[in-house]
Structure formats: C-alpha cells, structure tokens
Design an enzyme around this catalytic site. Structure first.
Site, PDB file in Angstrom:
ATOM      1  CG  ASP A  37       9.097  11.129   8.933  1.00  0.00           C
ATOM      2  OD1 ASP A  37       9.145  10.647   7.789  1.00  0.00           O
ATOM      3  OD2 ASP A  37       8.322  10.720   9.817  1.00  0.00           O
ATOM      4  NE  ARG A  81       2.707   7.656  12.062  1.00  0.00           N
ATOM      5  CZ  ARG A  81       1.442   7.331  11.792  1.00  0.00           C
ATOM      6  NH1 ARG A  81       0.454   7.932  12.438  1.00  0.00           N
ATOM      7  NH2 ARG A  81       1.167   6.420  10.901  1.00  0.00           N
ATOM      8  CE1 TYR A  94       6.397  -0.081   4.804  1.00  0.00           C
ATOM      9  CE2 TYR A  94       4.403   0.195   3.495  1.00  0.00           C
ATOM     10  CZ  TYR A  94       5.026   0.054   4.726  1.00  0.00           C
ATOM     11  OH  TYR A  94       4.283   0.056   5.878  1.00  0.00           O
ATOM     12  CG  MET A  95       8.288   1.548  -4.195  1.00  0.00           C
ATOM     13  SD  MET A  95       7.438   2.243  -5.620  1.00  0.00           S
ATOM     14  CE  MET A  95       8.821   2.622  -6.688  1.00  0.00           C
TER      15      MET A  95
END
Length: 483
Positions: A221, A266, A377-378
């Site tokens: 992130d 997030r 997830y890729m």
C-alpha cells in the site's frame, strides 16, 4: 534502547543549526571492544573501478529537503552502504532470512539479493531460510539458501520461504537464534512485522548477543511515512492498469456501463490514486483519506448519473478502505451485522456495487450495467517488475552492508532518493494521501469528479497540514486529517 517508540530512549545526536540525527543502534553500544576487520569489498574485482565505494561514517541523509533559507537543518538518518571496517569475518557469519505477513511483488527478489549479496560481496556461505514466518523459528523449519538455489526465484511471485501472520513469541525466537548460533537476522515484513523485529532486537541486546537484526519494510500500500516508497508498489500500480483497462472495455461496450475496480489500500489510497492518474480512463477515484457520500446534491449517485448521460459509461476505482464509515452505518441500519462481522458486506466494492444497483433500480429512469472487478490477489501474487527488481536489489544490499558493519535494530529504506538506515520505531508512522495536496488535485482534474468535501472538511484538512513541523515527527502525511 527502551520500549518501541519511547523517545526518551532513542539514539539521537544533535548538531549545529538544528541538525538532528536519528541514529540506529550499533554493536559497540552494548558490546565494547569488539574486533573489526577489513571489508572484503576492497579486494573485490567488480568494485575495483569505483573511486569511492565506502560510505563515510559521518554521511547522513535529510528527511526533509524542501526548506526555507532560515529553516533548521532538521532530522537526518544514517546513510546506507558499505563501510571500510566490518564486524564479522565471512566464515563466522550464519545468517537467516524470514518473510512475514501478506504477499507482495518483490519478496523473492529481496531474498535472492540478500543471499547473493552476502555470498558474492562478503563471501558468506551459511545462510538459512526460515519457513512460514516468525513461527518457523521455533518450529525449526529451515532450508539452506545458496546463490544457485535462489538464482531464478525473482521470476516467481510469492515467497519461496512461505509466510504467515502472527506466531511471534519473542523468547522462543531468540532462544532459537541463540541455540543455532545465528548472528544475522533479516526480517521482511510490514509495520507489525517490524515491531516484532524491534522486540527481538531488544531481547538480543538484553542478552548481550552479537546478532544483527535488520528489517526490510514490506507494504504494497506504500503506507509507511518515512520512506519514499515501498517495494512492490510500482508493480502493483502497473498491474492495476490491467484491471482498470478491463473495466473500461466492459463499461464502454454496453449502454450505461459502469466498471467498478477495487484496489488495495486499507488506510492509504496511493495505489488507487497512482493507478487512476496512470490510466486516464477513470471517472471517479475513492480513497480512505477523502470522505464521500452517496445521496443528495453533489453526492456520488448524482455524479454517476451525470457522467453516464455525458459519456454513456464510466469507470470507478475504489480503495478497499474507502467509505468504511458509510458501510458501518448501512450495516447498522439494515441490521445485517452478525457475530462473524458479516465479512462479505465489509467488502467496499461489493457493498458499493449493490448500493449503485439498488439506487438506479429504484429510480426506474436509467438502466445500468455494472461490472465489479477485484484484482487484489492477482496483483499480490505476481513477480516484481523491472523497476521494483532494481529497488529490491538496492534494499537488500543496503541491509547486508549495514549488518556487516555492525549496525543492528534498524530498517532500510529510501529517503529522498538515498538509501538509509532508519530506527524501527519510525516504521509505525502511517503515510496517507494529503487531500489538500497537488497530487490529489491532479486526480480530481483527471477524473473531473467532485471532491465530495464540504467547506468545513477542507478547512480542517488545511489546518492540520499547516501545523508547525516537529523535528522528530515530520509531517509527511495528514495522520489526523479528515476521516
């Protein structure tokens, strides 16, 4: 060194004109009179052409480079790199590497380059991989790592060592390090992992062990405040383009098509922001730092309807942490919360998709076709790109140089384009998108979306941004901004 983040116990050096060095621990802080040795690199043929390869002991890097003529010199960090004297003989080194937390592009590259850096630059032949995260220490799961074994692992995603969350038992871990005779520990992971590394260092220091503990920060992130960027971020932004392009193709191929893409982030919306700027196909970018609302004048629904009437389609990018307050309110009002937390509805992409569909179904004036794409997830699972591969190499080599030079209890990171050694406690500071900054303004200009902010929101964000900068707490982010 005391408790993590306790500023009274920090190793701080002050100089003229407001100069402050937030230094990192060294063996000599608690193990005086250790012998030193000539750095093997001085006889290395590959480095013989370099005019000044060794870093001067007094070299430091400023945290803040945009200053006024009468500004204090401010906080500095110790510059990373090879030193002329080292505190280990090559044959005495037993190093280990562990990966913790979630996956991120570049993990295998960091592992490879630590192994190859130790072996090729310093002649170290004994390197262990700790399998399965922190608990691998006391579960005694290890694998020997050699340059031949790790030769092509950078071409694969994930981590060859495996990973896990939790499992941190300080005493068991340090007991195992001591029992095995390990004297260099390389820990790759996010802020929680680095906090764990700091506690491991403190226990090692308490026992008086000559063991270097080095962290390599991992957060896809890009939400660690003190460093320029984290490895894997460039790859994540690049791969996110594929999802955005797919959403754009789907949306543009049908009447009133909406492509909704959820990206990682997030607490910080950097991947969403940079992917939006890079794509130029995005009509709305929603991030955790910038509140938005759905209903009423100036709300998201009104903007979607306007955009569909103008263009016939639109693409929305949403960071996973955006709109969490709206989701919480919605769950309470619909009484959908249960003991398990109702995880499906906590997915902002799924929740927002349903909200948009429900709104336009109720209106019965405009039929929409919405496609929701979650490439999380890729993106996490792919190998790092060329840019991140180079960055991972430099991070790994900086870590190796620091450990060999006797530094310990530190994290490596890029600060203002220079590799540095940073105290563990600085890894807990969160980097956030500044919504009153030029970069976010560029996003709004690119997408033509409303800011969704009221005058009060903007004024509060500006007041936080204009607070006086503290020398030990540079304001790189709006940690107390509009949320």
């Amino acid at each position: 060194m005391g408790q993590l983040g306790g500023k009274a116990d920090l190793k701080v050096v002050k100089g003229d004109m407001g100069y402050i060095l937030e230094d990192v621990p060294h063996f000599t802080d608690y193990l005086p009179d250790l012998p030193t040795y000539s750095n093997p690199l001085q006889d290395h043929p590959a480095y013989s052409v370099v005019t000044q390869y060794f870093v001067d002991v007094d070299d430091t890097v400023p945290q803040k480079i945009v200053v006024h003529k009468d500004s204090p010199r401010g906080v500095h960090f110790r510059r990373a790199g090879a030193r002329q004297r080292v505190y280990f003989e090559s044959d005495d080194v037993l190093a280990c590497i562990v990966t913790c937390g979630g996956l991120c592009p570049g993990l295998n590259t960091v592992i490879r380059e630590i192994v190859c850096g130790l072996s090729h630059m310093y002649g170290v032949n004994r390197i262990l991989g700790i399998e399965g995260g922190y608990r691998g220490f006391y579960a005694r799961n290890t694998m020997p790592l050699t340059p031949k074994f790790v030769n092509d692992i950078h071409k694969r995603g994930g981590t060859i060592l495996g990973t896990s969350r939790g499992g941190h038992d300080t005493m068991k871990i340090v007991d195992n390090i001591e029992d095995r005779g390990i004297n260099q520990v390389y820990i790759i992971g996010g802020d929680g992992t680095q906090r764990g590394a700091s506690v491991i260092f403190e226990e090692i220091q308490r026992r008086g062990l000559k063991v270097a503990v080095v962290g390599i920060p991992k957060t896809i992130d890009n939400d660690i405040a003190v460093i320029d960027k984290s490895f894997g971020f460039d790859t994540a932004v690049e791969e996110a383009q594929r999802a955005i392009n797919a959403a754009h193709v789907e949306a543009a191929s049908i009447e009133n098509g909406i492509g909704l893409v959820k990206l990682m982030g997030r607490y910080s919306g950097f991947i969403a922001m940079y992917a939006t700027l890079a794509s130029r196909d995005v009509d709305c970018c929603l991030i955790p730092e910038s509140p938005f609302y759905l209903e009423g004048k100036g709300g998201l629904f009104e903007y979607i309807e306007k955009r569909l009437k103008e263009n016939g389609h639109m693409v929305i990018v949403v960071a996973e942490g955006a709109g969490q307050d709206l989701i919480a309110e919605s769950l309470r009002s619909m009484q959908h919360e249960d003991a398990s937390g109702n995880k499906l509805l906590d997915d902002v992409g799924f929740w927002l998709s349903q909200k948009i569909k429900d709104h336009f179904t109720r209106k019965q004036m405009m039929v929409i076709n919405l496609k929701y794409i979650d490439p999380t997830y890729m993106i996490r699972a792919i190998p790092s790109n060329a840019s991140d591969n180079v960055y991972c190499t430099l991070l790994a080599h900086s870590a190796v140089h620091g450990a060999m030079a006797g530094y310990t209890g530190f994290t490596v990171g890029l600060v203002n384009g220079r590799h540095t050694y940073i105290p563990f406690h600085r890894m807990t500071e969160t980097n956030k998108v500044v919504i009153t900054d030029r970069m976010w303004a560029r996003v709004l200009s690119s997408t033509n979306q409303p800011s969704f902010l009221c005058a009060k929101d903007i004024e509060e964000a500006k007041m936080v941004e204009q607070q006086p900068t503290q020398l030990l707490d540079e304001q790189k982010s709006l940690d107390n901004g509009c949320h």
